[in-house]
Design a protein around this motif. Sequence first.
Motif, short mmCIF file in Angstrom:
data_model
loop_
_atom_site.label_atom_id
_atom_site.label_comp_id
_atom_site.label_asym_id
_atom_site.label_seq_id
_atom_site.Cartn_x
_atom_site.Cartn_y
_atom_site.Cartn_z
N MET A 167 -17.00 10.86 -18.96
CA MET A 167 -17.03 10.59 -20.40
C MET A 167 -15.75 11.04 -21.09
SD MET A 167 -19.84 9.10 -20.80
CE MET A 167 -20.00 9.05 -22.58
N ARG A 168 -15.07 12.02 -20.51
CA ARG A 168 -13.84 12.52 -21.14
C ARG A 168 -12.62 11.86 -20.51
NH1 ARG A 168 -14.58 17.46 -24.33
NH2 ARG A 168 -12.32 17.57 -24.25
N GLU A 169 -11.75 11.40 -21.39
CA GLU A 169 -10.56 10.69 -20.93
C GLU A 169 -9.68 11.57 -20.03
OE1 GLU A 169 -8.52 8.95 -24.22
OE2 GLU A 169 -7.01 8.06 -22.88
N GLU A 170 -9.58 12.86 -20.39
CA GLU A 170 -8.75 13.78 -19.58
C GLU A 170 -9.25 13.81 -18.14
OE1 GLU A 170 -10.41 14.43 -22.45
OE2 GLU A 170 -9.82 16.39 -23.22
N ASN A 171 -10.59 13.80 -17.98
CA ASN A 171 -11.14 13.84 -16.63
C ASN A 171 -10.89 12.53 -15.89
OD1 ASN A 171 -12.16 16.40 -17.04
ND2 ASN A 171 -14.19 15.68 -17.66
N ARG A 172 -10.96 11.43 -16.62
CA ARG A 172 -10.70 10.14 -15.96
C ARG A 172 -9.25 10.10 -15.46
NH1 ARG A 172 -13.60 8.15 -20.35
NH2 ARG A 172 -11.92 6.90 -21.22
N ALA A 173 -8.35 10.69 -16.23
CA ALA A 173 -6.94 10.72 -15.82
C ALA A 173 -6.79 11.58 -14.55
CB ALA A 173 -6.07 11.26 -16.94
N VAL A 174 -7.46 12.73 -14.53
CA VAL A 174 -7.40 13.60 -13.34
C VAL A 174 -7.92 12.84 -12.13
CG1 VAL A 174 -8.49 15.61 -12.25
CG2 VAL A 174 -7.50 15.83 -14.53
N LEU A 175 -9.05 12.18 -12.31
CA LEU A 175 -9.68 11.47 -11.18
C LEU A 175 -8.73 10.39 -10.64
CD1 LEU A 175 -13.25 11.11 -12.73
CD2 LEU A 175 -12.70 12.39 -10.66
N LYS A 176 -8.18 9.60 -11.57
CA LYS A 176 -7.34 8.48 -11.12
C LYS A 176 -6.03 8.95 -10.50
CE LYS A 176 -8.35 5.89 -15.03
NZ LYS A 176 -8.05 4.90 -16.05
N ASP A 177 -5.48 10.03 -11.04
CA ASP A 177 -4.14 10.45 -10.63
C ASP A 177 -4.10 11.39 -9.45
OD1 ASP A 177 -3.32 8.99 -12.77
OD2 ASP A 177 -2.90 10.70 -14.08
N THR A 178 -5.21 12.07 -9.16
CA THR A 178 -5.07 13.16 -8.18
C THR A 178 -5.98 13.03 -6.95
OG1 THR A 178 -6.69 14.67 -9.20
CG2 THR A 178 -4.44 14.74 -10.07
N GLY A 179 -6.59 11.88 -6.76
CA GLY A 179 -7.41 11.78 -5.55
C GLY A 179 -7.98 10.39 -5.33
N PHE A 180 -8.80 10.31 -4.30
CA PHE A 180 -9.50 9.08 -3.96
C PHE A 180 -10.92 9.22 -4.52
CE2 PHE A 180 -12.05 6.41 -1.11
CZ PHE A 180 -11.28 5.26 -1.04
N VAL A 181 -11.34 8.22 -5.31
CA VAL A 181 -12.61 8.37 -6.03
C VAL A 181 -13.68 7.42 -5.48
CG1 VAL A 181 -13.72 8.32 -8.31
CG2 VAL A 181 -11.30 8.96 -8.12
N VAL A 182 -14.82 8.01 -5.16
CA VAL A 182 -15.96 7.22 -4.67
C VAL A 182 -17.05 7.22 -5.74
CG1 VAL A 182 -17.71 6.96 -2.87
CG2 VAL A 182 -15.46 7.88 -2.29
N TYR A 183 -17.45 6.04 -6.14
CA TYR A 183 -18.59 5.92 -7.06
C TYR A 183 -19.86 5.73 -6.24
CZ TYR A 183 -21.87 3.55 -10.26
OH TYR A 183 -22.99 3.17 -10.96
N LEU A 184 -20.77 6.68 -6.34
CA LEU A 184 -22.06 6.56 -5.64
C LEU A 184 -23.04 5.84 -6.55
CD1 LEU A 184 -22.48 10.09 -4.01
CD2 LEU A 184 -21.54 8.01 -3.00
N ASP A 185 -23.17 4.59 -6.25
CA ASP A 185 -23.98 3.70 -7.05
C ASP A 185 -25.45 3.82 -6.60
OD1 ASP A 185 -24.80 1.35 -8.29
OD2 ASP A 185 -24.10 0.11 -6.62
N ALA A 186 -26.37 3.85 -7.55
CA ALA A 186 -27.80 3.92 -7.17
C ALA A 186 -28.63 3.28 -8.28
CB ALA A 186 -28.21 5.38 -6.98
N SER A 187 -29.79 2.76 -7.92
CA SER A 187 -30.65 2.13 -8.93
C SER A 187 -31.34 3.22 -9.75
CB SER A 187 -31.70 1.26 -8.26
OG SER A 187 -32.59 2.09 -7.52
N VAL A 188 -31.80 2.86 -10.96
CA VAL A 188 -32.51 3.82 -11.81
C VAL A 188 -33.75 4.33 -11.07
CG1 VAL A 188 -33.84 4.03 -13.94
CG2 VAL A 188 -31.62 2.90 -13.98
N ARG A 189 -34.38 3.46 -10.33
CA ARG A 189 -35.57 3.86 -9.57
C ARG A 189 -35.26 4.99 -8.59
NH1 ARG A 189 -38.89 -0.43 -6.12
NH2 ARG A 189 -40.19 1.17 -5.20
#
Length: 178
Positions: free
Chosen positions: A88-110
Motif C-alpha cells: 500500500m505504501r509507495e516507498e515499499n513498492r519502490a524497495v520491492l521493485k528495486d532490491t529483489g525478485f518479487v513473487v506474488y502468492l495469488d490465492a482465492s478468497v475461499r
Amino acid sequence: MTAQPYQRIYLVGLMGSGKTALGRRLAERLGWQFIDCDHRIEERCGVSIRRIFEIEGESGFREREVRMMQELSYESMAVIATGGGAVMREENRAVLKDTGFVVYLDASVRTLLRRTANSKSRPLLNEVEDREQLLTDLLTLREPLYREVADLEFRSTHNTLSRVSERLHHQIQEQWQH
Ligand code: S3P
C-alpha cells in the motif's frame, strides 16, 4: 554453480496466502535465510502487531513497516515474507521493485478465508464481522499493486508444502535463467 542474479526474494500477497510457510521452505531449498517482516517488527518493539495497532493505530504500524522494509533491503541471500499490506505504501513498492525478485502468492478468497479462520493475531481481520467481505475488498484494492511489483505470480495448489515449495523453487530458477 551459476551466480545468483538476486540477493533477495520478497513474497507478497494477502493474509493467508502462505508467505511465511512457503517462504520458510523456499529459503531451506535455496540455503538462504528466512525473514518475516512482521516478526522482525515484533522483535524490535517487544510487543505483538496486534498491540502496535492498539497503541499506534494502523498508520503507526505502517511507519514501522516502511522503516523495516528499508532495513531488510540490505539483507543478503534472504527470502523475505512481507506483511499483506506492505504494497500500500509507495516507498515499499519502490524497495520491492528495486532490491529483489518479487513473487506474488495469488490465492482465492475461499482459500484465504480457510487459512485465516483461526487467526487471532491479525488486527484487520479481528475488527470485522464479515471476513469474506474484507478479504474480497482487500483483494480488489491490492491485487493491482501486487501485480505491479511482481516478477512472478504463483498460485499454490492443494498439495504438500514440500511439493509446492519445490514447484516455486523450480519456477524461480527457470525465470532466473532467462
Ligand atoms: C496486514 C497483514 C499482516 C500484518 C498486519 C496487516 C495487512 O501480515 O502485517 O496485520 O494489512 O494485510 P500477514 O499478511 O503476514 O498476515
